[in-house]
Design a protein around this motif. Structure first.
Motif, PDB file in Angstrom:
ATOM      1  N   ILE A  45      97.377 -19.496  49.499  1.00 41.01           N
ATOM      2  CA  ILE A  45      95.971 -19.109  49.447  1.00 41.01           C
ATOM      3  C   ILE A  45      95.172 -20.258  50.046  1.00 41.01           C
ATOM      4  N   GLU A  46      94.560 -20.008  51.161  1.00 40.23           N
ATOM      5  CA  GLU A  46      93.894 -21.087  51.888  1.00 40.23           C
ATOM      6  C   GLU A  46      92.440 -21.284  51.494  1.00 40.23           C
ATOM      7  N   ALA A  47      91.814 -20.267  50.926  1.00 37.98           N
ATOM      8  CA  ALA A  47      90.393 -20.404  50.592  1.00 37.98           C
ATOM      9  C   ALA A  47      90.013 -19.431  49.489  1.00 37.98           C
ATOM     10  N   VAL A  48      88.999 -19.812  48.721  1.00 35.81           N
ATOM     11  CA  VAL A  48      88.391 -18.941  47.714  1.00 35.81           C
ATOM     12  C   VAL A  48      86.903 -18.879  48.013  1.00 35.81           C
ATOM     13  N   ALA A  49      86.423 -17.700  48.371  1.00 38.94           N
ATOM     14  CA  ALA A  49      84.999 -17.516  48.689  1.00 38.94           C
ATOM     15  C   ALA A  49      84.263 -17.047  47.439  1.00 38.94           C
ATOM     16  N   ILE A  50      83.276 -17.824  47.002  1.00 40.78           N
ATOM     17  CA  ILE A  50      82.531 -17.530  45.784  1.00 40.78           C
ATOM     18  C   ILE A  50      81.153 -16.994  46.143  1.00 40.78           C
ATOM     19  N   LYS A  51      80.815 -15.837  45.597  1.00 36.28           N
ATOM     20  CA  LYS A  51      79.479 -15.279  45.767  1.00 36.28           C
ATOM     21  C   LYS A  51      78.851 -15.023  44.403  1.00 36.28           C
ATOM     22  N   GLY A  52      77.541 -14.927  44.396  1.00 37.70           N
ATOM     23  CA  GLY A  52      76.815 -14.734  43.149  1.00 37.70           C
ATOM     24  C   GLY A  52      75.995 -15.967  42.819  1.00 37.70           C
ATOM     25  N   GLU A  53      74.822 -15.749  42.259  1.00 33.25           N
ATOM     26  CA  GLU A  53      73.942 -16.872  41.910  1.00 33.25           C
ATOM     27  C   GLU A  53      74.521 -17.651  40.733  1.00 33.25           C
ATOM     28  N   ARG A  54      74.554 -18.974  40.894  1.00 36.00           N
ATOM     29  CA  ARG A  54      75.094 -19.846  39.849  1.00 36.00           C
ATOM     30  C   ARG A  54      74.092 -20.948  39.542  1.00 36.00           C
ATOM     31  N   ALA A  55      73.810 -21.103  38.264  1.00 38.81           N
ATOM     32  CA  ALA A  55      72.930 -22.184  37.827  1.00 38.81           C
ATOM     33  C   ALA A  55      73.657 -23.174  36.929  1.00 38.81           C
ATOM     34  N   TYR A  56      74.745 -22.744  36.303  1.00 39.71           N
ATOM     35  CA  TYR A  56      75.411 -23.569  35.304  1.00 39.71           C
ATOM     36  C   TYR A  56      76.896 -23.775  35.579  1.00 39.71           C
ATOM     37  N   THR A  57      77.485 -23.001  36.468  1.00 42.64           N
ATOM     38  CA  THR A  57      78.912 -23.097  36.780  1.00 42.64           C
ATOM     39  C   THR A  57      79.092 -23.795  38.124  1.00 42.64           C
ATOM     40  N   THR A  58      79.768 -24.924  38.140  1.00 44.64           N
ATOM     41  CA  THR A  58      79.928 -25.708  39.359  1.00 44.64           C
ATOM     42  C   THR A  58      81.222 -25.345  40.091  1.00 44.64           C
ATOM     43  N   ASP A  59      81.305 -25.775  41.345  1.00 40.18           N
ATOM     44  CA  ASP A  59      82.543 -25.593  42.110  1.00 40.18           C
ATOM     45  C   ASP A  59      83.711 -26.295  41.412  1.00 40.18           C
ATOM     46  N   LYS A  60      83.429 -27.436  40.812  1.00 41.72           N
ATOM     47  CA  LYS A  60      84.476 -28.181  40.104  1.00 41.72           C
ATOM     48  C   LYS A  60      84.998 -27.389  38.921  1.00 41.72           C
ATOM     49  N   ASP A  61      84.111 -26.731  38.198  1.00 40.45           N
ATOM     50  CA  ASP A  61      84.539 -25.890  37.061  1.00 40.45           C
ATOM     51  C   ASP A  61      85.503 -24.810  37.537  1.00 40.45           C
ATOM     52  N   ILE A  62      85.176 -24.183  38.656  1.00 37.07           N
ATOM     53  CA  ILE A  62      86.011 -23.102  39.195  1.00 37.07           C
ATOM     54  C   ILE A  62      87.347 -23.659  39.672  1.00 37.07           C
ATOM     55  N   GLN A  63      87.312 -24.802  40.332  1.00 36.12           N
ATOM     56  CA  GLN A  63      88.533 -25.414  40.843  1.00 36.12           C
ATOM     57  C   GLN A  63      89.495 -25.755  39.704  1.00 36.12           C
ATOM     58  N   VAL A  64      88.974 -26.327  38.638  1.00 38.84           N
ATOM     59  CA  VAL A  64      89.819 -26.669  37.490  1.00 38.84           C
ATOM     60  C   VAL A  64      90.389 -25.412  36.840  1.00 38.84           C
ATOM     61  N   ALA A  65      89.587 -24.369  36.727  1.00 36.64           N
ATOM     62  CA  ALA A  65      90.030 -23.128  36.092  1.00 36.64           C
ATOM     63  C   ALA A  65      91.155 -22.453  36.875  1.00 36.64           C
ATOM     64  N   LEU A  66      91.157 -22.620  38.198  1.00 36.21           N
ATOM     65  CA  LEU A  66      92.115 -21.905  39.048  1.00 36.21           C
ATOM     66  C   LEU A  66      93.236 -22.783  39.586  1.00 36.21           C
ATOM     67  N   GLN A  67      93.275 -24.051  39.226  1.00 31.86           N
ATOM     68  CA  GLN A  67      94.200 -24.971  39.876  1.00 31.86           C
ATOM     69  C   GLN A  67      95.665 -24.559  39.716  1.00 31.86           C
ATOM     70  N   ASP A  68      96.043 -24.038  38.547  1.00 36.71           N
ATOM     71  CA  ASP A  68      97.431 -23.611  38.363  1.00 36.71           C
ATOM     72  C   ASP A  68      97.712 -22.289  39.065  1.00 36.71           C
ATOM     73  N   LEU A  69      96.774 -21.374  39.004  1.00 43.66           N
ATOM     74  CA  LEU A  69      96.971 -20.061  39.620  1.00 43.66           C
ATOM     75  C   LEU A  69      97.007 -20.151  41.134  1.00 43.66           C
ATOM     76  N   MET A  70      96.385 -21.167  41.704  1.00 36.84           N
ATOM     77  CA  MET A  70      96.348 -21.312  43.155  1.00 36.84           C
ATOM     78  C   MET A  70      97.670 -21.812  43.721  1.00 36.84           C
ATOM     79  N   GLN A  71      98.624 -22.136  42.872  1.00 36.11           N
ATOM     80  CA  GLN A  71      99.932 -22.567  43.349  1.00 36.11           C
ATOM     81  C   GLN A  71     100.797 -21.383  43.779  1.00 36.11           C
ATOM     82  N   ARG A  72     100.331 -20.174  43.522  1.00 33.27           N
ATOM     83  CA  ARG A  72     101.067 -18.982  43.922  1.00 33.27           C
ATOM     84  C   ARG A  72     100.738 -18.616  45.355  1.00 33.27           C
ATOM     85  N   SER A  73     101.535 -17.719  45.922  1.00 29.15           N
ATOM     86  CA  SER A  73     101.268 -17.266  47.287  1.00 29.15           C
ATOM     87  C   SER A  73     100.147 -16.242  47.303  1.00 29.15           C
TER      88      SER A  73
END
Length: 262
Positions: free
Chosen positions: A54-82
């Motif tokens: 998985i080369e990229a994750v495109a995030i859409k939607g207005e965010r005021a409290y959720t950072t890119d870092k929060d998303i990266q940490v949440a998905l770091q294990d799942l992104m190891q899959r194809s």
């Protein structure tokens, strides 16, 4: 039995074998084995994260409290899959487990991208001190944010969040057009209402006729404001009157009060 007899016997048996049947069965076995081996190789290829990452994750939607870092940490294990083996349901669940995410939708986008749409929580009030109430009246847990400190303080049983939010809107609207603000609203386990105004006055509203009792307070407040003592608490749990607690002494004085509180 001599060797020559054995050879003749073996040749006779072999002549009776249906070679067309056996050759067909052998060919079918070869085809099935080829499909199984090919399927295994394809499965191995599609599930190899190094081959189809998985080369990229495109995030859409207005965010005021959720950072890119929060998303990266949440998905770091799942992104190891194809790209093909990544479990979209697990990705969605991991995102919705983030404290400020209300809804998440995820889909694959060829050749190597996940497209995510996030809907954040819309906080409407503080709830029971350390939780939040969203605009749908649902309770959720999330870290505090300084820019949300102005939100009202609401309290009550968790399954009554929507009702408390609805009553708050009704009372606050009535108070606002008469020059007051509603700072907090509390619903007790026995369904009695207590409101605190922006100026610190506490209103005991009881279980019935909340709006009528607020209107009674608005009507009589000009009289109370003329008194030399400051108003601390007003008990409105009466049909035709109220009782006032004055200043620091908290003495309570009935005004047009001819019935027991309800």
């Amino acid at each position: 039995m001599s060797w020559s007899d054995k050879r003749r016997h073996w040749r006779a048996r072999m002549s009776r074998v249906n070679w067309y049947l056996w050759s067909g069965a052998g060919f079918l076995f070869f085809i099935v084995a080829s499909f199984v081996f090919g399927g295994y190789q394809l499965h191995k290829f599609l599930n190899d994260a190094s081959t189809l990452p998985i080369e990229a994750v495109a995030i859409k939607g207005e965010r005021a409290y959720t950072t890119d870092k929060d998303i990266q940490v949440a998905l770091q294990d799942l992104m190891q899959r194809s790209f093909f083996s990544a479990d979209i349901t697990l990705v969605q669940q991991a995102l919705e487990d983030l404290p400020w995410v209300y809804r998440a939708s995820v889909r694959r986008e060829w050749p190597a991208k996940l497209r995510v749409y996030l809907q954040e929580q819309q906080p409407a009030a503080h709830w029971n001190g350390d939780s939040w109430l969203n605009v749908h009246g649902e309770v959720f847990e999330a870290p505090s944010h300084p820019e949300l400190e102005h939100l009202p303080q609401l309290s009550g049983p968790d399954d009554m969040g929507l009702e408390v939010l609805t009553v708050y809107a009704q009372i606050n609207s009535l108070l606002k057009i008469n020059g007051f603000t509603l700072a907090s609203l509390y619903l007790t386990p026995r369904h009695a209402w207590h409101a605190t105004l922006g100026n610190g006055i506490v209103l005991d509203l009881g279980r019935e006729d909340k709006i009528a009792r607020i209107q009674r307070f608005i009507t009589v407040y000009p009289v109370l404001a003329k008194q030399e003592k400051s108003v601390a608490r007003v008990d409105l749990r009466y049909d035709t009157g109220l009782a006032v607690g004055w200043g620091d002494a908290q003495t309570r004085e009935p005004i047009i009060n001819d019935q027991k509180p309800r």
